[in-house]
Design a protein around this motif. Sequence first.
Motif, short mmCIF file in Angstrom:
data_model
loop_
_atom_site.label_atom_id
_atom_site.label_comp_id
_atom_site.label_asym_id
_atom_site.label_seq_id
_atom_site.Cartn_x
_atom_site.Cartn_y
_atom_site.Cartn_z
N PHE A 1 52.61 34.89 104.27
CA PHE A 1 51.58 35.76 104.53
C PHE A 1 50.47 35.48 103.48
O PHE A 1 49.20 35.68 103.71
N GLY A 2 50.73 35.36 102.41
CA GLY A 2 49.97 35.07 101.06
C GLY A 2 49.30 36.45 100.48
O GLY A 2 48.43 36.52 99.68
N HIS A 3 50.14 37.58 100.99
CA HIS A 3 49.61 38.85 100.47
C HIS A 3 50.77 39.78 100.63
O HIS A 3 51.76 39.54 101.63
N ALA B 1 47.90 44.84 102.71
CA ALA B 1 47.14 44.46 103.60
C ALA B 1 46.92 45.50 104.67
O ALA B 1 45.82 45.44 105.29
N TRP B 2 47.96 46.01 105.22
CA TRP B 2 47.90 47.40 106.26
C TRP B 2 47.14 48.17 105.94
O TRP B 2 46.41 48.84 106.66
N GLN B 3 47.21 48.75 104.53
CA GLN B 3 46.63 49.83 103.93
C GLN B 3 44.94 49.70 103.99
O GLN B 3 44.36 50.47 104.38
N ARG C 1 43.17 40.98 104.48
CA ARG C 1 44.08 40.03 104.26
C ARG C 1 43.84 39.38 102.84
O ARG C 1 44.43 38.49 102.73
N GLU C 2 42.86 39.58 102.23
CA GLU C 2 42.37 39.00 100.88
C GLU C 2 43.31 39.26 99.81
O GLU C 2 43.80 40.54 99.86
N ARG C 3 43.81 38.55 99.12
CA ARG C 3 44.52 38.98 97.77
C ARG C 3 43.68 39.18 96.95
O ARG C 3 43.65 38.31 95.90
#
Length: 106
Positions: A48-50, A55-57, A61-63
Amino acid sequence: MNKWRSEFGFVFYLHTALILLVLASPWLVPWWLILIGILIYYLQLKIFGHCLLTAWQTGSRERTQTFWGHYLERLGLPINQRKMITFTDYVLPWLILLVAILIQAK
């Protein structure tokens, strides 16, 4: 943001509980289960990259930051997010495993 993803909503408490369990894991579970957990965490990052909970919070989806880094910044502490990501991804998991091995080797 809804109550699930709000600053202190359900995901915050779920994430906090999971982090506390991970930090306490050297005293709670065998070291080999911790190793499996680390591998699952890395698999998540690879696929997923993260972190899915972060990400949900945040809804992003940016790390660019970690759960820890986000809240330390909210407390007014200057955080280098890149270093925080490196620490939480590559130092902390292996440190927890090392502590578990040392504790459980007795």
